[in-house]
Scaffold this motif. Structure first.
Motif, mmCIF file in Angstrom:
data_model
loop_
_atom_site.group_PDB
_atom_site.id
_atom_site.type_symbol
_atom_site.label_atom_id
_atom_site.label_comp_id
_atom_site.label_asym_id
_atom_site.label_seq_id
_atom_site.Cartn_x
_atom_site.Cartn_y
_atom_site.Cartn_z
ATOM 1 N N MET A 189 10.574 -16.016 -22.816
ATOM 2 C CA MET A 189 10.187 -14.703 -23.322
ATOM 3 C C MET A 189 8.681 -14.550 -23.206
ATOM 4 N N SER A 190 8.237 -13.322 -22.985
ATOM 5 C CA SER A 190 6.804 -13.035 -22.934
ATOM 6 C C SER A 190 6.347 -12.509 -24.293
ATOM 7 N N PRO A 191 5.255 -13.063 -24.862
ATOM 8 C CA PRO A 191 4.776 -12.571 -26.155
ATOM 9 C C PRO A 191 4.056 -11.238 -26.023
ATOM 10 N N VAL A 192 4.385 -10.316 -26.924
ATOM 11 C CA VAL A 192 3.764 -8.992 -26.972
ATOM 12 C C VAL A 192 3.310 -8.735 -28.400
ATOM 13 N N VAL A 193 2.076 -8.266 -28.577
ATOM 14 C CA VAL A 193 1.628 -7.878 -29.919
ATOM 15 C C VAL A 193 1.858 -6.383 -30.101
ATOM 16 N N ILE A 194 2.379 -6.006 -31.257
ATOM 17 C CA ILE A 194 2.524 -4.596 -31.608
ATOM 18 C C ILE A 194 1.806 -4.408 -32.935
ATOM 19 N N THR A 195 0.860 -3.474 -32.964
ATOM 20 C CA THR A 195 -0.100 -3.402 -34.070
ATOM 21 C C THR A 195 -0.199 -2.002 -34.647
ATOM 22 N N LEU A 196 -0.045 -1.906 -35.955
ATOM 23 C CA LEU A 196 -0.291 -0.640 -36.638
ATOM 24 C C LEU A 196 -1.713 -0.679 -37.190
ATOM 25 N N VAL A 197 -2.574 0.149 -36.635
ATOM 26 C CA VAL A 197 -3.977 0.213 -37.026
ATOM 27 C C VAL A 197 -4.148 1.199 -38.180
ATOM 28 N N SER A 198 -4.938 0.823 -39.175
ATOM 29 C CA SER A 198 -5.214 1.697 -40.315
ATOM 30 C C SER A 198 -6.699 1.654 -40.640
ATOM 31 N N ASP A 199 -7.207 2.772 -41.178
ATOM 32 C CA ASP A 199 -8.585 2.791 -41.666
ATOM 33 C C ASP A 199 -8.618 2.751 -43.189
ATOM 34 N N GLY A 200 -7.475 2.457 -43.788
ATOM 35 C CA GLY A 200 -7.367 2.389 -45.242
ATOM 36 C C GLY A 200 -6.574 3.526 -45.830
ATOM 37 N N SER A 201 -6.745 4.733 -45.286
ATOM 38 C CA SER A 201 -6.014 5.894 -45.814
ATOM 39 C C SER A 201 -5.168 6.586 -44.747
ATOM 40 N N SER A 253 8.515 -10.510 -36.539
ATOM 41 C CA SER A 253 8.696 -10.577 -35.089
ATOM 42 C C SER A 253 10.094 -10.094 -34.728
ATOM 43 N N GLN A 254 10.256 -9.713 -33.483
ATOM 44 C CA GLN A 254 11.540 -9.203 -33.023
ATOM 45 C C GLN A 254 11.665 -9.427 -31.523
ATOM 46 N N PRO A 257 14.269 -6.418 -25.405
ATOM 47 C CA PRO A 257 14.650 -6.677 -24.009
ATOM 48 C C PRO A 257 13.927 -5.842 -22.962
ATOM 49 N N PHE A 258 12.996 -4.964 -23.377
ATOM 50 C CA PHE A 258 12.335 -4.083 -22.417
ATOM 51 C C PHE A 258 10.847 -4.419 -22.317
ATOM 52 N N PRO A 259 10.234 -4.409 -21.126
ATOM 53 C CA PRO A 259 10.879 -4.175 -19.828
ATOM 54 C C PRO A 259 11.696 -5.365 -19.356
ATOM 55 N N SER A 260 11.344 -6.559 -19.889
ATOM 56 C CA SER A 260 12.179 -7.744 -19.737
ATOM 57 C C SER A 260 12.135 -8.441 -21.086
ATOM 58 N N SER A 261 12.613 -9.661 -21.173
ATOM 59 C CA SER A 261 12.715 -10.312 -22.477
ATOM 60 C C SER A 261 11.343 -10.590 -23.072
ATOM 61 N N THR A 262 11.055 -9.971 -24.211
ATOM 62 C CA THR A 262 9.762 -10.139 -24.867
ATOM 63 C C THR A 262 9.944 -10.504 -26.334
ATOM 64 N N LEU A 263 8.940 -11.180 -26.883
ATOM 65 C CA LEU A 263 8.894 -11.456 -28.315
ATOM 66 C C LEU A 263 7.814 -10.569 -28.899
ATOM 67 N N MET A 264 8.240 -9.562 -29.670
ATOM 68 C CA MET A 264 7.305 -8.633 -30.284
ATOM 69 C C MET A 264 6.760 -9.247 -31.570
ATOM 70 N N GLN A 322 15.929 0.342 -36.074
ATOM 71 C CA GLN A 322 16.183 -0.913 -35.364
ATOM 72 C C GLN A 322 14.938 -1.466 -34.679
ATOM 73 N N ALA A 323 13.921 -0.634 -34.481
ATOM 74 C CA ALA A 323 12.696 -1.065 -33.805
ATOM 75 C C ALA A 323 11.683 -1.595 -34.822
ATOM 76 N N ILE A 324 10.976 -2.641 -34.442
ATOM 77 C CA ILE A 324 10.028 -3.243 -35.379
ATOM 78 C C ILE A 324 8.853 -2.313 -35.664
ATOM 79 N N ALA A 325 8.580 -1.370 -34.767
ATOM 80 C CA ALA A 325 7.523 -0.379 -35.029
ATOM 81 C C ALA A 325 7.851 0.438 -36.272
ATOM 82 N N HIS A 326 9.139 0.747 -36.466
ATOM 83 C CA HIS A 326 9.569 1.489 -37.662
ATOM 84 C C HIS A 326 9.249 0.674 -38.912
ATOM 85 N N GLN A 327 9.491 -0.624 -38.844
ATOM 86 C CA GLN A 327 9.216 -1.481 -39.994
ATOM 87 C C GLN A 327 7.732 -1.471 -40.338
#
Length: 338
Positions: A189-201, A253-254, A257-264, A322-327
């Protein structure tokens, strides 16, 4: 009193041990199936099968629900009996898990066979995985994703990268071997970072041109060779929106499968409130902007079908549960609301 406490402690320990040993036995059984071809071949005669056609999983619709049927080995053979070389097709299956009762689960892609015949026989349809992941029950989504990823890996690794000679799949599909060179290939699997950026508010969400209309999500990108997760998060945020991460924390982490097998690898990142001007990379993103709490809460409730205004413009909506971005987005809302 001491005797009562000891009895309760023994009971609790015994219960935990039973739970633990069930998991351990299951994992060790799966490992044996991966290492012993003859045992795995025997398991194929009693296991259940998840069917795919050109990497699209087979689903059955019952009312408004979409089910992922587990086809028995005998029923799978019956279907394959309508085509030539049925036994060879069973050999193409890959092991994807087992039940607590040690019933093995396999995935099998029948892409070279007539799709309509199989769909008619089983009263269902092969559905694109992007849709399937969001309409089936939550417990089925990870299994379909991992099954498709493993099937895709075998499809793209049929030849040795060193010798160009064909590689051979073991019965479980946990590896491929080039007998000419002796090299063993394992699924990765290829590691992918998915990041929710915040400025505090506020939180920062973005969209790419390839996204469905109106959908915004967290920033994401592949880790470069040799990078840590922390370094990848800081680099991706700097590259895509021109902001410098002050601090970050891991969320979850999650497998995806897109675009190929990744570890988010999902993280929350905080930027300095005084340095929040977005400088977007237009080669990567179509739009990126800050969202306030109220707008995010409304977006979480909104479905794609209800995002269109009367004037034709679109209200923002976010990835489904179902997507980790929602979490990540949901966690941010909870933190802001606390």
């Amino acid at each position: 009193m001491a005797a009562v406490y000891q009895a309760l402690h023994r009971g609790a320990s015994s219960h935990l041990c039973r739970l633990h040993s069930t998991y351990v036995r299951k994992m060790r059984y799966l490992n044996k199936l991966k290492e012993d071809d003859s045992l795995c071949r025997q398991a194929q005669t009693s296991g259940t099968f998840y069917l795919f056609h050109n990497l699209s999983p087979f689903l059955q619709q019952v009312g408004k629900k979409y089910l992922v049927p587990q086809i028995s080995a005998s029923e799978t053979r019956l279907i394959l009996g309508q085509f030539q070389e049925a036994e060879q097709w069973m050999e193409k299956s890959v092991l994807i898990g087992c039940s607590d009762e040690h019933v093995p689960r396999f995935a099998l892609d029948l892409g070279a066979l007539e799709k309509s015949v199989i769909e008619s026989e089983l009263q269902g349809s092969f559905t694109d995985l992007r849709k399937a992941l969001f309409v089936v029950e939550g417990k089925d989504s990870p299994l379909l994703a991992s099954a498709q990823s493993l099937l895709r890996w075998h499809e793209s690794h049929q030849y040795c990268s060193q010798t160009g000679q064909p590689t051979q799949k073991n019965t479980a599909g946990s590896k491929r071997v080039c007998h000419a060179s002796g090299i063993t290939y394992y699924p990765q699997m290829s590691p992918v970072v998915i990041t929710l950026v915040s400025d505090g508010s506020r939180c920062l969400l973005a969209r790419q041109p390839s996204f469905p209309p109106g959908m915004y999500t967290a920033l994401s990108g592949f880790c470069d060779m040799g990078e840590t997760v922390e370094e990848a998060v800081r680099r991706e945020v700097a590259e895509e929106v021109g902001l410098e991460v002050e601090s970050l924390r891991y969320s979850a982490s999650q497998h995806w499968p897109f675009p190929s097998s990744t570890l988010m690898v999902a993280c929350h990142a905080l930027v300095t409130a005084q340095q929040t001007e977005i400088s977007m990379d237009s080669l990567e993103l179509e739009e990126a902007r800050w969202f306030g709490l109220e707008e995010v809460m409304e977006g979480l409730k909104r479905r794609p079908s209800s995002s269109k205004r009367d004037n034709g413009s679109l209200l923002p909506w976010f990835p489904p549960k179902q997507a980790i971005a929602h979490q990540l987005i949901h966690e941010w809302v909870k933190q802001q609301s606390a």
